[in-house]
Design an enzyme around this catalytic site. Structure first.
Site, short mmCIF file in Angstrom:
data_model
loop_
_atom_site.label_atom_id
_atom_site.label_comp_id
_atom_site.label_asym_id
_atom_site.label_seq_id
_atom_site.Cartn_x
_atom_site.Cartn_y
_atom_site.Cartn_z
N CYS A 192 0.82 -1.23 0.00
CA CYS A 192 0.00 0.00 0.00
C CYS A 192 0.85 1.27 0.00
O CYS A 192 0.34 2.34 -0.32
CB CYS A 192 -0.95 0.01 1.19
SG CYS A 192 -2.16 -1.32 1.11
N HIS A 218 -3.52 7.51 2.65
CA HIS A 218 -3.87 6.18 2.14
C HIS A 218 -5.28 5.84 2.64
O HIS A 218 -5.62 6.10 3.78
CB HIS A 218 -2.86 5.16 2.64
CG HIS A 218 -3.21 3.75 2.30
ND1 HIS A 218 -3.63 3.39 1.04
CD2 HIS A 218 -3.25 2.61 3.05
CE1 HIS A 218 -3.88 2.08 1.02
NE2 HIS A 218 -3.67 1.60 2.23
N ASN A 277 -10.12 0.07 -0.05
CA ASN A 277 -8.65 0.17 -0.05
C ASN A 277 -8.13 -0.35 -1.40
O ASN A 277 -8.18 -1.55 -1.65
CB ASN A 277 -8.10 -0.64 1.12
CG ASN A 277 -6.58 -0.55 1.23
OD1 ASN A 277 -5.91 -0.07 0.31
ND2 ASN A 277 -6.04 -1.03 2.33
N1 COA Z 1 -18.59 -8.59 9.09
C1 COA Z 1 -19.03 -8.90 10.32
N2 COA Z 1 -18.24 -9.25 11.33
C2 COA Z 1 -16.92 -9.28 11.09
C3 COA Z 1 -16.38 -8.96 9.84
C4 COA Z 1 -17.28 -8.61 8.82
N3 COA Z 1 -16.86 -8.29 7.58
N4 COA Z 1 -15.04 -9.08 9.90
C5 COA Z 1 -14.73 -9.45 11.15
N5 COA Z 1 -15.88 -9.57 11.87
C6 COA Z 1 -16.02 -9.97 13.28
C7 COA Z 1 -14.85 -10.76 13.79
O1 COA Z 1 -14.99 -12.12 13.46
C8 COA Z 1 -14.95 -10.51 15.28
O2 COA Z 1 -15.91 -11.37 15.81
P1 COA Z 1 -15.68 -12.11 17.22
O3 COA Z 1 -15.51 -11.02 18.21
O4 COA Z 1 -16.93 -12.91 17.36
O5 COA Z 1 -14.44 -12.91 17.00
C9 COA Z 1 -15.48 -9.08 15.38
O6 COA Z 1 -16.06 -8.80 14.09
C10 COA Z 1 -14.41 -8.06 15.71
O7 COA Z 1 -13.31 -8.32 14.86
P2 COA Z 1 -12.04 -7.42 14.91
O8 COA Z 1 -11.06 -7.92 13.90
O9 COA Z 1 -11.57 -7.27 16.32
O10 COA Z 1 -12.66 -6.03 14.44
P3 COA Z 1 -11.98 -4.63 14.42
O11 COA Z 1 -12.79 -3.65 15.18
O12 COA Z 1 -10.51 -4.68 14.70
O13 COA Z 1 -12.15 -4.23 12.88
C11 COA Z 1 -10.86 -4.17 10.87
C12 COA Z 1 -11.56 -5.05 11.92
C13 COA Z 1 -10.18 -5.08 9.87
C14 COA Z 1 -11.91 -3.31 10.17
C15 COA Z 1 -9.84 -3.27 11.58
O14 COA Z 1 -9.03 -4.05 12.42
C16 COA Z 1 -8.97 -2.53 10.62
O15 COA Z 1 -9.42 -1.74 9.82
N6 COA Z 1 -7.66 -2.73 10.70
C17 COA Z 1 -6.72 -2.08 9.81
C18 COA Z 1 -6.73 -2.83 8.52
C19 COA Z 1 -6.01 -2.08 7.45
O16 COA Z 1 -5.99 -0.89 7.41
N7 COA Z 1 -5.43 -2.85 6.53
C20 COA Z 1 -4.79 -2.35 5.38
C21 COA Z 1 -3.53 -1.68 5.71
S1 COA Z 1 -2.80 -1.17 4.22
#
Ligand code: COA
Length: 322
Positions: free
Chosen positions: A114, A249, A279
Site C-alpha cells: 500500500c 492512504h 482500499n
Molecule cells: N462482518 C461482520 N463481522 C466481522 C467482519 C465482517 N466483515 N469481519 C470481522 N468480523 C467480526 C470478527 O470475526 C470478530 O468477531 P468475534 O468477536 O466474534 O471474533 C469481530 O467482528 C471483531 O473483529 P475485529 O477484527 O476485532 O474487528 P476490528 O474492530 O478490529 O475491525 C478491521 C476489523 C479489519 C476493520 C480493523 O481491524 C482494521 O481496519 N484494521 C486495519 C486494517 C487495514 O488498514 N489494513 C490495510 C492496511 S494497508
C-alpha cells in the site's frame, strides 16, 4: 541547486463494476452496518476480466499526461507500483509503455504494497532532481480482487481495484516554490507477517491469498503515519497549520479520522475516497489526489501531505506544493 520535481498532472481509472456491501452480504456473513461502522466503506469497484493491472494503469497514466498537457513523447520513465502485476515479467510498467506508444526511456515496477505509490514518487523525485529523467509517469495500479480470499469476511470487505497516476517533471523558473518538497520512506521487515500475500510464482503451492492481522495493523498505522507526517514537516521547517490538504492512504475511515485529529485538520481538509473506492492499495493515494485536483479542491500553491502504510511493513510520506 537542482530544480525541484513538479507534479504536472494527475489521473485515475476505476473499473466499471461497483459492488455494494449489501451485495457482499449475500455471499458472506457480514452486514452493510458492520462494514460501514468499522471501516467507512460503502462500496468498491471490482475489475472485469479485461480490466487488468496494465489496462487500468495505462488509462490512469493517459489521463495524467492529458491533465499535464503532455503526450507520450514527453515520457522517458515509467515507475509502476503494484502488488498485483499481470505477469511476473515483463514489468507492468513496460506493458503500459507499449500500450501508450512510448518509444524511449525505461520503466520498472515497485513492490511496497500500500506504500508503493509513495515509494515510486520518491524514486521519481530523486531521478528528476538528479537529471536522470525529465518526464516520469508514476502509477499505482491494483487488482486486489484477484488475491482476496472471498470466504474471509475479515479481509474481503476491505479492498477494491483501480489505478491512479501522476506525471512528474522538472520545475521551470516560473514554478518558483512549487514541487515535491521531500519524501520520507520507512520499512520494518520484522513486521512482515502482519499483512502479506501467502505465496507467489516462486511458491505456487501456497494459496496466493491476502492474510492480515487487522488489529495490529490498525495499532501501527496511526502511530507510524502521524510520525512520518511530522518528519516531513520538520524536514521543511513547517507546522501542522501550514498543511492545506491531507491525502491519506485510504484503508479505513477510522484511521483517516484519527490522522486528521492528530494533525489538527478539520474534516474538510482531508480527502476521503475510502467510502466509494475501499482500499485500492498503491492506487489509493493517486486516485484520491486525482479526485481532489479534478474537482478543484486542491489548487495551485496548496501544501499537500500524502502518507501510506502497508504490508512489509512499509510506510512513508510526501510533502508537495502544488
Ligand atoms: N462482518 C461482520 N463481522 C466481522 C467482519 C465482517 N466483515 N469481519 C470481522 N468480523 C467480526 C470478527 O470475526 C470478530 O468477531 P468475534 O468477536 O466474534 O471474533 C469481530 O467482528 C471483531 O473483529 P475485529 O477484527 O476485532 O474487528 P476490528 O474492530 O478490529 O475491525 C478491521 C476489523 C479489519 C476493520 C480493523 O481491524 C482494521 O481496519 N484494521 C486495519 C486494517 C487495514 O488498514 N489494513 C490495510 C492496511 S494497508
Amino acid at each position: 541547486m537542482a530544480s525541484r520535481a513538479v507534479i504536472a498532472g494527475v489521473g485515475g481509472y476505476l473499473p466499471k463494476r461497483i459492488v455494494s456491501n449489501d451485495e457482499l452480504s449475500r455471499t458472506i456473513d457480514t452486514t452493510d452496518d458492520w462494514i460501514q461502522e468499522r471501516t467507512g466503506i460503502k462500496q468498491r469497484h471490482i475489475a472485469g476480466p479485461t480490466e487488468t493491472c496494465a489496462f487500468m494503469g495505462a488509462r490512469a497514466a493517459a489521463a495524467a499526461l492529458a491533465d499535464a498537457g503532455c503526450g507520450p513523447g514527453d515520457v522517458d520513465a515509467i515507475i509502476l507500483a503494484t502488488a498485483t502485476p499481470d505477469q511476473a515479467f515483463p514489468a507492468t510498467a513496460l506493458r503500459v509503455q507499449a500500450e501508450l506508444g512510448i518509444a524511449r526511456g525505461f520503466g520498472f515496477d515497485v513492490s511496497a504494497a500500500c506504500s508503493g505509490f509513495i515509494y515510486a514518487l520518491a524514486i521519481a523525485d530523486a531521478m528528476v532532481r538528479g537529471g536522470q529523467a525529465t518526464g516520469v509517469l508514476v502509477i499505482g495500479s491494483e487488482v486486489y480482487s484477484r488475491i482476496m480470499n472471498w470466504a474471509d469476511r475479515g479481509t474481503c470487505v476491505l479492498f477494491g481495484d483501480g489505478a491512479g497516476a501522476v506525471f512528474v517533471r522538472p520545475g521551470t523558473d516560473q514554478d518558483g516554490t512549487r514541487g515535491i518538497l521531500s519524501t520520507h520512506l520507512h520499512a520494518q521487515g520484522t513486521l512482515g507477517d502482519l499483512l502479506y500475500v501467502d505465496g507467489a510464482v516462486g511458491r505456487p503451492e501456497r494459496s496466493g491469498h491476502l492474510v492480515m492481522n487487522g488489529r495490529e495493523i490498525f495499532r501501527h498505522a496511526v502511530a507510524k503515519l502521524a510520525a512520518v507526517v511530522d518528519e516531513a514537516l520538520r524536514a521543511n521547517g513547517l507546522i501542522h497549520a501550514d498543511i492545506d490538504w491531507l491525502v491519506p492512504h485510504q484503508a479505513n475511515r477510522r484511521i483517516i479520522d484519527a490522522m486528521g485529529r492528530k494533525l489538527g485538520l478539520s474534516a474538510e481538509r482531508v480527502v476521503v475516497t475510502v467510502d466509494r473506492h475501499a482500499n485500492t492499495s498503491a492506487a489509493s493515494v493517486p486516485l484520491a489526489l486525482a479526485e481532489a485536483c479534478g474537482d478543484g479542491r486542491i489548487k495551485r500553491g496548496n501544501l499537500v501531505v500524502m502518507e501510506a502504510l502497508g504490508g512489509g511493513m512499509t510506510w512513508g510520506s510526501a510533502l508537495v506544493r502544488f
